[in-house]
Structure formats: C-alpha cells, structure tokens
Write an enzyme that holds these catalytic residues in place. Structure first.
Site, PDB file in Angstrom:
ATOM      1  N   LYS A 222      33.204  44.103  57.514  1.00  0.00           N
ATOM      2  CA  LYS A 222      32.777  44.004  56.118  1.00  0.00           C
ATOM      3  C   LYS A 222      32.772  45.384  55.471  1.00  0.00           C
ATOM      4  O   LYS A 222      33.209  45.561  54.339  1.00  0.00           O
ATOM      5  CB  LYS A 222      31.404  43.330  55.994  1.00  0.00           C
ATOM      6  CG  LYS A 222      30.973  43.280  54.519  1.00  0.00           C
ATOM      7  CD  LYS A 222      30.043  42.207  54.102  1.00  0.00           C
ATOM      8  CE  LYS A 222      29.842  42.241  52.588  1.00  0.00           C
ATOM      9  NZ  LYS A 222      28.701  41.509  52.109  1.00  0.00           N
ATOM     10  N   HIS A 243      33.323  29.779  50.552  1.00  0.00           N
ATOM     11  CA  HIS A 243      32.184  29.888  49.642  1.00  0.00           C
ATOM     12  C   HIS A 243      32.343  29.110  48.342  1.00  0.00           C
ATOM     13  O   HIS A 243      31.349  28.796  47.691  1.00  0.00           O
ATOM     14  CB  HIS A 243      31.882  31.359  49.337  1.00  0.00           C
ATOM     15  CG  HIS A 243      31.108  32.035  50.441  1.00  0.00           C
ATOM     16  ND1 HIS A 243      31.596  32.122  51.728  1.00  0.00           N
ATOM     17  CD2 HIS A 243      29.887  32.622  50.470  1.00  0.00           C
ATOM     18  CE1 HIS A 243      30.703  32.755  52.481  1.00  0.00           C
ATOM     19  NE2 HIS A 243      29.657  33.053  51.747  1.00  0.00           N
ATOM     20  N   HIS A 259      22.373  28.283  53.186  1.00  0.00           N
ATOM     21  CA  HIS A 259      23.659  28.829  52.765  1.00  0.00           C
ATOM     22  C   HIS A 259      24.676  28.738  53.905  1.00  0.00           C
ATOM     23  O   HIS A 259      25.834  28.354  53.702  1.00  0.00           O
ATOM     24  CB  HIS A 259      23.457  30.284  52.324  1.00  0.00           C
ATOM     25  CG  HIS A 259      24.706  30.987  51.939  1.00  0.00           C
ATOM     26  ND1 HIS A 259      25.453  30.635  50.841  1.00  0.00           N
ATOM     27  CD2 HIS A 259      25.374  32.027  52.528  1.00  0.00           C
ATOM     28  CE1 HIS A 259      26.510  31.429  50.760  1.00  0.00           C
ATOM     29  NE2 HIS A 259      26.489  32.281  51.781  1.00  0.00           N
TER      30      HIS A 259
HETATM   31  N1  LIG Z   1      24.016  41.263  48.713  1.00  0.00           N
HETATM   32  C1  LIG Z   1      24.885  40.502  49.322  1.00  0.00           C
HETATM   33  O1  LIG Z   1      26.064  40.844  49.459  1.00  0.00           O
HETATM   34  C2  LIG Z   1      24.427  39.188  49.864  1.00  0.00           C
HETATM   35  C3  LIG Z   1      25.266  38.450  50.703  1.00  0.00           C
HETATM   36  C4  LIG Z   1      24.793  37.255  51.248  1.00  0.00           C
HETATM   37  C5  LIG Z   1      23.508  36.809  50.919  1.00  0.00           C
HETATM   38  N2  LIG Z   1      22.731  37.542  50.080  1.00  0.00           N
HETATM   39  C6  LIG Z   1      21.374  37.101  49.733  1.00  0.00           C
HETATM   40  O2  LIG Z   1      20.606  37.056  50.926  1.00  0.00           O
HETATM   41  C7  LIG Z   1      19.527  36.139  50.745  1.00  0.00           C
HETATM   42  C8  LIG Z   1      19.341  35.374  52.034  1.00  0.00           C
HETATM   43  O3  LIG Z   1      19.013  36.309  53.026  1.00  0.00           O
HETATM   44  P1  LIG Z   1      18.724  35.948  54.568  1.00  0.00           P
HETATM   45  O4  LIG Z   1      19.256  34.613  54.879  1.00  0.00           O
HETATM   46  O5  LIG Z   1      19.152  37.135  55.336  1.00  0.00           O
HETATM   47  O6  LIG Z   1      17.181  35.919  54.737  1.00  0.00           O
HETATM   48  P2  LIG Z   1      15.916  35.842  53.805  1.00  0.00           P
HETATM   49  O7  LIG Z   1      15.596  37.190  53.316  1.00  0.00           O
HETATM   50  O8  LIG Z   1      16.115  34.732  52.839  1.00  0.00           O
HETATM   51  O9  LIG Z   1      14.844  35.396  54.891  1.00  0.00           O
HETATM   52  C9  LIG Z   1      14.859  34.096  55.458  1.00  0.00           C
HETATM   53  C10 LIG Z   1      13.571  33.836  56.232  1.00  0.00           C
HETATM   54  O10 LIG Z   1      13.590  34.542  57.473  1.00  0.00           O
HETATM   55  C11 LIG Z   1      12.389  35.301  57.629  1.00  0.00           C
HETATM   56  N3  LIG Z   1      12.747  36.426  58.489  1.00  0.00           N
HETATM   57  C12 LIG Z   1      13.451  37.539  58.183  1.00  0.00           C
HETATM   58  N4  LIG Z   1      13.644  38.276  59.285  1.00  0.00           N
HETATM   59  C13 LIG Z   1      13.032  37.626  60.311  1.00  0.00           C
HETATM   60  C14 LIG Z   1      12.869  37.885  61.694  1.00  0.00           C
HETATM   61  N5  LIG Z   1      13.432  38.955  62.274  1.00  0.00           N
HETATM   62  N6  LIG Z   1      12.172  37.003  62.440  1.00  0.00           N
HETATM   63  C15 LIG Z   1      11.647  35.883  61.878  1.00  0.00           C
HETATM   64  N7  LIG Z   1      11.765  35.576  60.587  1.00  0.00           N
HETATM   65  C16 LIG Z   1      12.447  36.448  59.807  1.00  0.00           C
HETATM   66  C17 LIG Z   1      11.975  35.619  56.218  1.00  0.00           C
HETATM   67  O11 LIG Z   1      10.614  35.921  56.149  1.00  0.00           O
HETATM   68  C18 LIG Z   1      12.314  34.302  55.527  1.00  0.00           C
HETATM   69  O12 LIG Z   1      11.302  33.351  55.743  1.00  0.00           O
HETATM   70  C19 LIG Z   1      19.859  35.298  49.531  1.00  0.00           C
HETATM   71  O13 LIG Z   1      19.008  35.649  48.484  1.00  0.00           O
HETATM   72  C20 LIG Z   1      21.308  35.699  49.199  1.00  0.00           C
HETATM   73  O14 LIG Z   1      21.576  35.670  47.818  1.00  0.00           O
HETATM   74  C21 LIG Z   1      23.167  38.712  49.557  1.00  0.00           C
HETATM   75 ZN   LIG Z   2      27.792  33.869  52.359  1.00  0.00          ZN
END
Ligand SMILES: NC(=O)c1ccc[n+]([C@@H]2O[C@H](COP(=O)([O-])OP(=O)(O)OC[C@H]3O[C@@H](n4cnc5c(N)ncnc54)[C@H](O)[C@@H]3O)[C@@H](O)[C@H]2O)c1
Ligand SMILES: [Zn+2]
Length: 359
Positions: A222, A243, A259
């Site tokens: 990436k 996607h 997702h």
């Molecule tokens: N910026 C980008 O390029 C990009 C790409 C893909 C997704 N996103 C964004 O990422 C978000 C989703 O992120 P995600 O799926 O990484 O997680 P998240 O931040 O939504 O967290 C998901 C859950 O996991 C928990 N959690 C996190 N780390 C943990 C751990 N080590 N142990 C136990 N629980 C844990 C959190 O508290 C939460 O309940 C969305 O808002 C999406 O839009 C951004």
């Molecule tokens: Zn994705």
C-alpha cells in the site's frame, strides 16, 4: 512526504525510540486501556469509542485538549487504535495550528494493512462518510502484531478481506500463503467453538511470525502505491478492488455489515463482472469464492444474514451514488486472475445491465 513504517512484534521499542519527551500527545481508543499504560508521562486523550466519534465535534474536543496542554507547532500527535482513531487523529493534527506532525500505532488488522497507511484522514459529516478530510502523510506508522491479540473475530476478519484484496492485486504467491494461513486460523478458532481466545490471539498462536510477515508485506504494497500515486489519479485506484459493490452493500444494509464482509462479497461480484465482459472465466470466480469461504468470509450475498434479502441487481442503483462516480461512469477494477487486474471506465448503464443478469 513518505511515512516510515516500523514493523515490530512488541510495543516496547516505540517508547524507547519514537516518542519525543515534551512534545508527544497521545490519542487512544478507550477500549485499549491496557495499552495506554505504555504512555505514562505523556498527555493522553481517550477517545470514547463509536462511529459517532468520527465527527467535527471530536476534532474540536481534541483541538481544545491540545491547546490546554500547550501543544505548539513542534507537537507530535500519536493516534493509537483502529481506523476511526487514526482517521480522526490525522485530521485533527492536520488542521491544528495549520498542521502539526502526527504518527500512528494501528491496533486492528484493517488499520495495520490499510487505514493507517496512505494519508487519507477525515471525519463523517451529515450522513456522508469521510466527506471532510485531508490527504496528509503521518511521520511514521508503528505496526506491531502483538496489538492484535485482543482483536475479536468480526474485526479481525474485516482485515483479512483487505489483505486478500492487496495480494489479489499484487502478489500471487503471498495470496496463496495468506489464504492457507487464515484458513488454518479459521479452523483452529472454530474447533474451540469460539469460546477460547480472541481471534487475533489464535492467529498469533497458529504462526505469529507469518502473521507479522503478511501484515508487513501488505503495508509495503500500500505504501508503494501511495508513494507513486498519492492523489489517486491512476494506480491508487486499484486499491478500490471489490469496493464499488462493497459500498453499495454497506449503504443498503445501513451499517449492519462490517466493511470487510462487504469487500469480500464485492470482490466476488467484481470477478463476476469480469466474466460477463469476457475477461475472466467461471473457474476463477469459483476459486475466489472457495478461498474467501475457507478463511471464514462470506462469498455471496446469501451467506450473510444482513444481505441475504439482497440481489446483485439491487446494488447497481446504489453504485450511482458512489462518491467515485465521474460523469456517467466509474473506474471499475476488474479482477481477471490473481495478480491480474484491469482498471476500466464502466458506464453506470452498463453496470446496471450486467448486474441485472448476475446471480
Ligand atoms: N484512511 C483510510 O485510508 C481508511 C481506509 C480504510 C478504512 N478507514 C476507516 O477506518 C474505520 C474502521 O477502522 P477499523 O476497522 O480499523 O477499526 P475501528 O477503529 O472502527 O475499531 C473497531 C473496533 O475494534 C476495537 N479495537 C481496536 N483495536 C483493538 C484491539 N487491538 N483489540 C480489541 N479491540 C480493538 C475498537 O475499540 C472498536 O470497537 C472506518 O471509519 C473507515 O472509514 C480509513
Ligand atoms: Zn476497504
């Protein structure tokens, strides 16, 4: 600017080498209190976790906290958590005092291989996801597979879908390796009836070294793409594989589906579109479906309670509202084989016509 990626098994090195006394400000997901202990002595802001946290209001709270704690232009803001935490942290740091340095310690598989890399930072606004944001790269990203030991099944599997997507784009050998590894994790987890350790801990137990290697490789791919095409004018569009339909699935299920599950089914639909255009064969689609099922991801809409009422034809209308639509078409990433994909401009009408014929 290019971010530096550090891949370590444990978090110990972080404190010793990367945190700067006097100017580091830590923002952490409050479900990760056990990790917060590593940051004693630094100002820490706990994000009360939920998708509602990804708002301008949270950004304002962070800005107030930075001001109260005397953060100046030399500040280094470190976001620790999943993609929500890293997106909000990156955005707040990008606009605070017209931009201060920031860095991430991603703690979900999805954030380690995807969300924390690439510099897209943002928040949701009204009913639009990630509609306000910046493209601005973190100084460094500290990826540590130990962080995943507490990660539950649903969150871990969301990351598997992005791992397989990345390897489907760029790396046949690692695609196969990853499918076999995650299939073994799925079998081991199922054998315990899901009642034992969290999914992430089972993955480490199966082969922590291989898990670290897989994550490192994906992050590297990436990072390379972003370095060559930061503003998504060409190659970066490939990362959108699966996607287009995934976003429609998410829209039509109102956030009920993760997702990663949507991306999994979206990749299969994309492969079916490739078949309909005469660019891939049925055997390829069946192979991908089998791979996804073997790692515990849904391959078709029927396999998920949240999507079993939907048909592919229903999804095509929602594609029209995708933010990546330009004019009357959308760049669509066609998988023709593993490590064999094509970016084509597909008219929305054509998508509708193909989708109507798909099951
Ligand atoms: N910026 C980008 O390029 C990009 C790409 C893909 C997704 N996103 C964004 O990422 C978000 C989703 O992120 P995600 O799926 O990484 O997680 P998240 O931040 O939504 O967290 C998901 C859950 O996991 C928990 N959690 C996190 N780390 C943990 C751990 N080590 N142990 C136990 N629980 C844990 C959190 O508290 C939460 O309940 C969305 O808002 C999406 O839009 C951004
Ligand atoms: Zn994705």
């Amino acid at each position: 600017m290019k971010s530096v990626i550090y891949t370590h098994k444990s978090i110990n090195m972080l404190r010793e080498t990367l945190l700067e006394k006097g100017c580091t400000f830590v923002i952490i997901d409050n479900n990760l209190q056990h990790i917060a202990e590593n940051f004693a002595g630094f100002p820490v802001f706990c994000l009360k976790f939920s998708e509602q946290v990804k708002t301008l209001d949270t950004v304002a709270q962070i800005a107030s906290w930075l001001l109260e704690n005397g953060a100046d232009r030399d500040a280094l803001v470190v976001g620790i958590g999943g993609g929500i935490t890293t997106d909000v942290t990156g955005f707040a740091a990008s606009i605070y005092k017209r931009g201060v340095r920031f860095a991430f310690v991603p703690t979900t598989l999805l954030a380690q291989v995807d969300a924390s890399i690439g510099g897209k930072n943002g928040v949701n606004f009204h009913s639009y996801k990630n509609i306000l944001g910046t493209i601005n790269q973190p100084q460094w990203i500290y990826i540590c597979s130990d962080m995943l030991a507490t990660l539950p099944e649903r969150e871990f599997k969301a990351g598997i879908a992005e791992v397989l997507k990345t390897f489907m784009l760029f790396d046949k050998e690692n695609y196969r390796k990853a499918v076999e590894f995650f299939a073994e994790v799925s079998r081991r987890y199922a054998a315990r009836g899901g009642n034992g350790k969290p999914y992430g801990a089972v993955a480490s137990e199966v082969d922590g070294g291989l898990l670290t290697e897989i994550i490192g490789k994906c992050a590297e791919y990436k990072c390379g793409v972003v370095e060559r095409d930061e503003f998504e004018r060409g190659e970066r569009r490939l990362l959108n594989l699966g996607h287009t339909f995934a976003h429609s699935i998410e829209k039509l299920t109102g956030g009920e589906i993760s997702h990663g599950y949507a991306v999994s089914m979206g990749m299969v639909i994309a492969a079916k579109v490739a078949v309909a255009l005469g660019k891939a064969d049925e055997a390829f689609v069946r192979g991908v479906e089998d791979d996804l099922r073997s790692v515990g991801l849904p391959a078709v809409l029927d396999e998920c309670p949240a999507t079993s009422h939907l048909r592919i034809a229903d999804l095509a209308d929602a594609v029209k509202k995708d933010k990546k639509v330009t004019g009357s078409g959308i760049h669509f990433i066609l998988p023709k084989g593993i490590q064999d994909v094509e970016d084509i401009m597909l008219p929305l009408e054509k998508i509708k016509e193909i989708a109507d014929g798909l099951r």
